[in-house]
Design an enzyme around this catalytic site. Structure first.
Site, PDB file in Angstrom:
ATOM      1  N   TYR A 127       0.864  -1.185   0.000  1.00 49.55           N
ATOM      2  CA  TYR A 127       0.000   0.000   0.000  1.00 49.55           C
ATOM      3  C   TYR A 127       0.899   1.233   0.000  1.00 49.55           C
ATOM      4  CZ  TYR A 127      -3.509  -3.325   1.840  1.00 49.55           C
ATOM      5  OH  TYR A 127      -4.335  -4.404   2.052  1.00 49.55           O
ATOM      6  N   TYR A 183     -11.481  -9.862   3.103  1.00 55.13           N
ATOM      7  CA  TYR A 183     -11.227  -8.541   2.511  1.00 55.13           C
ATOM      8  C   TYR A 183     -12.263  -8.275   1.425  1.00 55.13           C
ATOM      9  CZ  TYR A 183      -8.402 -10.776  -1.275  1.00 55.13           C
ATOM     10  OH  TYR A 183      -7.953 -11.537  -2.324  1.00 55.13           O
ATOM     11  N   PHE A 184     -12.376  -7.002   1.039  1.00 56.34           N
ATOM     12  CA  PHE A 184     -13.482  -6.517   0.185  1.00 56.34           C
ATOM     13  C   PHE A 184     -14.836  -6.888   0.793  1.00 56.34           C
ATOM     14  CE2 PHE A 184     -10.537  -7.021  -3.736  1.00 56.34           C
ATOM     15  CZ  PHE A 184      -9.955  -5.794  -3.479  1.00 56.34           C
ATOM     16  N   PRO A 185     -15.047  -6.678   2.118  1.00 61.03           N
ATOM     17  CA  PRO A 185     -16.321  -7.088   2.719  1.00 61.03           C
ATOM     18  C   PRO A 185     -17.526  -6.355   2.135  1.00 61.03           C
ATOM     19  CG  PRO A 185     -15.044  -5.758   4.286  1.00 61.03           C
ATOM     20  CD  PRO A 185     -14.147  -6.045   3.118  1.00 61.03           C
ATOM     21  N   LEU A 186     -17.306  -5.143   1.623  1.00 65.80           N
ATOM     22  CA  LEU A 186     -18.433  -4.411   1.027  1.00 65.80           C
ATOM     23  C   LEU A 186     -18.380  -4.437  -0.498  1.00 65.80           C
ATOM     24  CD1 LEU A 186     -18.708  -1.424   3.541  1.00 65.80           C
ATOM     25  CD2 LEU A 186     -20.172  -3.452   3.398  1.00 65.80           C
ATOM     26  N   GLN A 201      -6.385 -14.337   5.662  1.00 66.08           N
ATOM     27  CA  GLN A 201      -7.139 -13.229   5.058  1.00 66.08           C
ATOM     28  C   GLN A 201      -7.412 -13.603   3.606  1.00 66.08           C
ATOM     29  OE1 GLN A 201      -6.619  -8.517   4.084  1.00 66.08           O
ATOM     30  NE2 GLN A 201      -6.016  -9.180   6.135  1.00 66.08           N
ATOM     31  N   LYS A 208     -25.391   2.410  -1.751  1.00 65.58           N
ATOM     32  CA  LYS A 208     -25.392   3.835  -2.121  1.00 65.58           C
ATOM     33  C   LYS A 208     -25.434   4.061  -3.618  1.00 65.58           C
ATOM     34  CE  LYS A 208     -23.241   5.347   2.104  1.00 65.58           C
ATOM     35  NZ  LYS A 208     -22.080   5.061   2.879  1.00 65.58           N
ATOM     36  N   ASN A 251      -4.602 -14.827   0.668  1.00 72.04           N
ATOM     37  CA  ASN A 251      -4.776 -15.251  -0.731  1.00 72.04           C
ATOM     38  C   ASN A 251      -4.269 -16.672  -0.993  1.00 72.04           C
ATOM     39  OD1 ASN A 251      -5.795 -12.658  -1.924  1.00 72.04           O
ATOM     40  ND2 ASN A 251      -3.835 -11.941  -1.115  1.00 72.04           N
TER      41      ASN A 251
END
Length: 311
Positions: A59, A205-208, A177, A216, A158
């Site tokens: 990151y 990860y990427f829960p949403l 994860q 939205k 992964n």
């Protein structure tokens, strides 16, 4: 007081709602990030009792760890915070390769300690598997670092079920994860049963689902980032996905909550998912994510949510 949960077989106790920090200094992921806003996101998390921060070497690269290190230094609250970071990416000229060799993982941990300005990392993940290193050997190197006090818990990210089983041959893996959300439920086939059976925490990860599960968007929403090419955000599929998300509105409204709170609360009912790490691009999103802890889902609601997104 928030009831903290244990990650896997480790001694780490965390608020079940953590913070994914790829938007804190993750300039290679999101264009035009403001670093001061990023630091405020971390400050807001810590000030509101969110003690589980998830970052990674890639990151930025490096910048997310550095900014978190600066905030921890300024706040002086190191022992109250559980820092998870990840390594495996290596720059070879302009190319990025994945390396799980014991020597590279040990070097990654030492460099991460410097960027985070700390003398231990709570949870260190092998970010991606490589094709060459036996996974038990890679995890064995992390066990040596754990014995030396440089890390407190061992994670992999992964990994396929076969790679996870090999990595956990000696029972050293504390956390996995992996991608999992209401739209992408392949982990229910093999990874989640294995983690539940072996006392490993599964952190999705990427829960949403890149915002798709936040309730939205409308069918007219357009995207100019990675989502512009993501099949989940295209045409008919996008419309069907939005219709599914819309079915969560009644449950959310009945509880005086928002759709993402319902979605995140649902994950916490899944066996071996002890904590989740939604990201945030603004400090107020951090506070909003914490409202998930006020949600209690009945068994009927859990089943209804599951069935909406089946298949």
């Amino acid at each position: 007081m928030v009831k903290k949960v244990r990650l896997g077989k480790s001694e780490l106790l965390v608020n079940p709602i953590g913070l994914g920090t790829n938007a804190v200094g993750g300039h290679n992921i999101y264009p035009n990030l403001d670093e001061e806003v990023g630091k405020n996101i971390v400050r807001t998390a810590l000030e509101n009792g969110m003690n589980f921060l998830d970052t990674a070497f890639i990151y930025g690269p490096e910048r997310s760890e550095e900014l978190i290190g600066e905030v921890l230094k300024e706040k002086g609250t190191r022992e109250d915070v559980v820092i998870a970071t990840k390594g495996a990416h290596k720059f070879v000229g302009k190319d990025i390769v994945v390396d799980n060799s014991p020597s590279f993982l040990k070097k990654s941990v030492d460099e991460g300690l410097k960027r985070l300005q700390t003398d231990y990392i709570d949870l260190f993940y092998i970010h991606f598997p490589d094709n060459d290193t036996p996974k038990a050997e890679a995890v064995g190197a992390l066990k040596e670092l754990k014995d030396a006090g440089k890390i407190k818990a061992i994670g992999v990210s992964n990994f396929s079920i076969e790679q996870l089983k090999e990595a956990n041959r000696d029972g050293y893996v504390d956390v996995l994860q992996s991608e999992y959300n209401l739209f992408k439920r392949q982990a229910e086939k093999d990874l989640l049963p294995y983690t539940a059976e072996n006392g490993i925490s599964f952190v999705p990860y990427f829960p949403l689902a890149a915002g798709l599960l936040a309730g939205k968007y409308t069918k007219d929403t357009t995207f100019n980032d990675g989502r512009a090419k993501n099949p989940m955000f295209q045409g008919e599929t996008f419309a069907k996905n939005l219709a599914k998300v819309d079915q969560l509105r009644d449950i959310a409204e009945a509880k005086g909550a928002e759709i993402p709170h319902i979605v995140l609360a649902w994950y916490l009912t899944v066996d071996s998912i002890d904590a989740i790490i939604p990201g945030a691009k603004k400090p107020e999103q951090v506070e909003n994510n914490l409202k998930t802890l006020d949600i209690s889902l009945s068994s009927g609601e859990i089943e209804k949510i599951s069935s909406i997104f089946k298949g």
